[in-house]
Design an enzyme around this catalytic site. Structure first.
Site, PDB file in Angstrom:
ATOM      1  CB  SER A   1       7.439  -1.503   1.832  1.00 41.81           C
ATOM      2  OG  SER A   1       8.739  -2.519   2.233  1.00 41.81           O
TER       3      SER A   1
ATOM      4  CE1 TYR B   1       3.697  -5.011   0.604  1.00 40.45           C
ATOM      5  CE2 TYR B   1       6.145  -5.331   0.954  1.00 40.45           C
ATOM      6  CZ  TYR B   1       5.181  -4.697   1.245  1.00 40.45           C
ATOM      7  OH  TYR B   1       5.078  -3.758   2.439  1.00 40.45           O
TER       8      TYR B   1
HETATM    9  N1  NAP Z   1       4.752  -4.553   9.008  1.00 39.90           N
HETATM   10  C1  NAP Z   1       6.015  -4.191   8.044  1.00 39.90           C
HETATM   11  O1  NAP Z   1       7.024  -4.682   8.455  1.00 39.90           O
HETATM   12  C2  NAP Z   1       5.972  -3.143   7.013  1.00 39.90           C
HETATM   13  C3  NAP Z   1       7.059  -2.910   6.609  1.00 39.90           C
HETATM   14  C4  NAP Z   1       6.958  -2.133   5.352  1.00 39.90           C
HETATM   15  C5  NAP Z   1       5.649  -1.435   4.878  1.00 39.90           C
HETATM   16  N2  NAP Z   1       4.502  -2.063   5.621  1.00 39.90           N
HETATM   17  C6  NAP Z   1       3.368  -1.549   5.154  1.00 39.90           C
HETATM   18  O2  NAP Z   1       2.453  -0.933   6.169  1.00 39.90           O
HETATM   19  C7  NAP Z   1       1.145  -1.037   5.843  1.00 39.90           C
HETATM   20  C8  NAP Z   1       0.579  -1.678   7.121  1.00 39.90           C
HETATM   21  O3  NAP Z   1       0.994  -2.969   7.572  1.00 39.90           O
HETATM   22  P1  NAP Z   1       0.938  -3.761   8.752  1.00 39.90           P
HETATM   23  O4  NAP Z   1       2.089  -4.453   9.084  1.00 39.90           O
HETATM   24  O5  NAP Z   1       0.602  -2.615   9.876  1.00 39.90           O
HETATM   25  O6  NAP Z   1      -0.246  -4.718   8.392  1.00 39.90           O
HETATM   26  P2  NAP Z   1      -1.569  -5.280   9.460  1.00 39.90           P
HETATM   27  O7  NAP Z   1      -1.213  -5.057  10.780  1.00 39.90           O
HETATM   28  O8  NAP Z   1      -1.722  -6.413   8.768  1.00 39.90           O
HETATM   29  O9  NAP Z   1      -2.516  -4.086   9.048  1.00 39.90           O
HETATM   30  C9  NAP Z   1      -3.506  -4.015   7.851  1.00 39.90           C
HETATM   31  C10 NAP Z   1      -4.639  -3.260   8.102  1.00 39.90           C
HETATM   32  O10 NAP Z   1      -5.028  -3.167   6.606  1.00 39.90           O
HETATM   33  C11 NAP Z   1      -6.483  -3.411   6.672  1.00 39.90           C
HETATM   34  N3  NAP Z   1      -6.831  -3.619   5.284  1.00 39.90           N
HETATM   35  C12 NAP Z   1      -6.270  -4.646   4.594  1.00 39.90           C
HETATM   36  N4  NAP Z   1      -6.880  -4.911   3.306  1.00 39.90           N
HETATM   37  C13 NAP Z   1      -7.609  -3.841   3.274  1.00 39.90           C
HETATM   38  C14 NAP Z   1      -8.416  -3.343   2.427  1.00 39.90           C
HETATM   39  N5  NAP Z   1      -8.568  -3.747   1.181  1.00 39.90           N
HETATM   40  N6  NAP Z   1      -9.355  -2.133   2.462  1.00 39.90           N
HETATM   41  C15 NAP Z   1      -9.004  -1.553   3.740  1.00 39.90           C
HETATM   42  N7  NAP Z   1      -8.194  -1.941   4.726  1.00 39.90           N
HETATM   43  C16 NAP Z   1      -7.584  -3.034   4.581  1.00 39.90           C
HETATM   44  C17 NAP Z   1      -6.271  -4.432   7.680  1.00 39.90           C
HETATM   45  O11 NAP Z   1      -7.828  -4.647   8.152  1.00 39.90           O
HETATM   46  P3  NAP Z   1      -8.645  -5.953   7.451  1.00 39.90           P
HETATM   47  O12 NAP Z   1      -7.761  -7.048   6.782  1.00 39.90           O
HETATM   48  O13 NAP Z   1      -9.618  -6.353   8.413  1.00 39.90           O
HETATM   49  O14 NAP Z   1      -9.197  -5.116   6.413  1.00 39.90           O
HETATM   50  C18 NAP Z   1      -5.538  -3.925   8.705  1.00 39.90           C
HETATM   51  O15 NAP Z   1      -6.352  -2.780   9.561  1.00 39.90           O
HETATM   52  C19 NAP Z   1       1.028  -1.972   4.766  1.00 39.90           C
HETATM   53  O16 NAP Z   1       0.759  -0.984   3.505  1.00 39.90           O
HETATM   54  C20 NAP Z   1       2.451  -2.685   4.600  1.00 39.90           C
HETATM   55  O17 NAP Z   1       2.801  -2.826   3.315  1.00 39.90           O
HETATM   56  C21 NAP Z   1       4.685  -2.816   6.739  1.00 39.90           C
END
Ligand code: NAP
Length: 255
Positions: free
Chosen positions: A150, A163
């Site tokens: 991130s 985080y």
């Molecule tokens: N969105 C942003 O602005 C942003 C910015 C920078 C970085 N990121 C990074 O991008 C990644 C994905 O974020 P997102 O925004 O796409 O989030 P999201 O839509 O909430 O998706 C998260 C995914 O991870 C799964 N997950 C959560 N805990 C888990 C575990 N213990 N084991 C296996 N799967 C798990 C969730 O499914 P379940 O909850 O059902 O397990 C879901 O499929 C993260 O690493 C986040 O830090 C996001």
């Protein structure tokens, strides 16, 4: 679900990618993009089983595996299931992550329990899944790990200090591993800025940040999961790049 399993170790057919946390958001779009690129894909989540199964069912050749990658045994089972089913593993995308929205100045709310929860998935989960996958990635001959960091990993920003620290750890893990597992495996990372996903959409915490991003960053918009997926496939194709962290933030780091 996919076609019948090949003999273990046969390494036949199209390359295989495992994307952790791919039932939703960025991980789901990465899984879809890799399928478009011809990969057989292993979709994963810890809780959202229906969404994960649906994501896999909509791809040409994909397998859904429920596993909590913060648990060592489950992350090993995830990798073993992928390799038993498809006979090979070529790409691992460590995307599963979690956060808590805690103002940085609110030190007492960032309890040791919160630290353990966030580091347990974002750092240790990434580590143990990578360790389980490494022999298979090395056997691929052109194995590739992409970690999802991130902008919070390198800037004084992010939804909480635990985080941001977890993402900084992922970035250094990326460099240290890249320096260790070559020449057969490359390790790179993408570091998204604000991306519209279920995590950030309709969030009181992210709404003012989204407005700031739309009005001040060079590209004048928030990111889409497709922007991150394009960076992931770009790094997979960048066959002479390892130990890199690619910011995908519309230029937010320049502010
Ligand atoms: N969105 C942003 O602005 C942003 C910015 C920078 C970085 N990121 C990074 O991008 C990644 C994905 O974020 P997102 O925004 O796409 O989030 P999201 O839509 O909430 O998706 C998260 C995914 O991870 C799964 N997950 C959560 N805990 C888990 C575990 N213990 N084991 C296996 N799967 C798990 C969730 O499914 P379940 O909850 O059902 O397990 C879901 O499929 C993260 O690493 C986040 O830090 C996001």
């Amino acid at each position: 679900m996919a076609a019948s399993a090949p003999a273990p170790g046969s390494r036949t057919g199209a390359p295989v990618a495992l994307v952790t946390g791919s039932s939703s958001g960025i991980g789901q779009t990465i899984a879809q993009e890799l399928a478009t690129e011809g990969y057989r894909v292993v979709v994963n989540s810890a809780r959202s089983v229906k969404e994960g199964e649906k994501t896999a069912a909509e791809l040409p050749d994909a397998l859904y595996v429920r596993a909590d990658v913060s648990d060592e045994e489950e992350s090993r089972r995830l990798v073993d299931t992928a390799v038993t089913h498809y006979g090979r593993l070529d790409v691992l995308v460590n995307n599963a992550g979690r956060t808590r929205a805690i103002p940085h100045a609110d030190l007492t709310s960032a309890t040791p329990g919160v630290w353990r929860e966030i580091l347990g998935l974002n750092v240790i989960g990434t580590w143990q899944t990578t360790v389980a996958a490494m022999p298979h990635l090395a056997a691929s001959g052109s194995g590739c790990v992409i970690n999802v960091s991130s902008i919070a990993g390198s800037r004084p920003a992010g939804s909480s200090i635990p985080y941001a620290v977890s993402k900084a750890a992922i970035e250094h893990m990326t460099r240290l591993l890249a320096n260790t597992v070559g020449p057969h495996v490359r390790v790179n990372a993408v570091a998204p800025g604000l991306i519209e996903t279920p995590w950030t959409r309709n969030s009181e915490f992210f709404a003012p940040i989204a407005e700031h991003v739309r009005t001040t960053t060079p590209l004048r918009r928030t990111g889409r999961p497709e922007d991150v997926a394009a960076a992931v496939t770009g790094l997979i194709h960048a066959t002479y790049a390892t130990g890199q962290v690619l910011l995908v933030d519309g230029g937010a780091h320049l502010l």
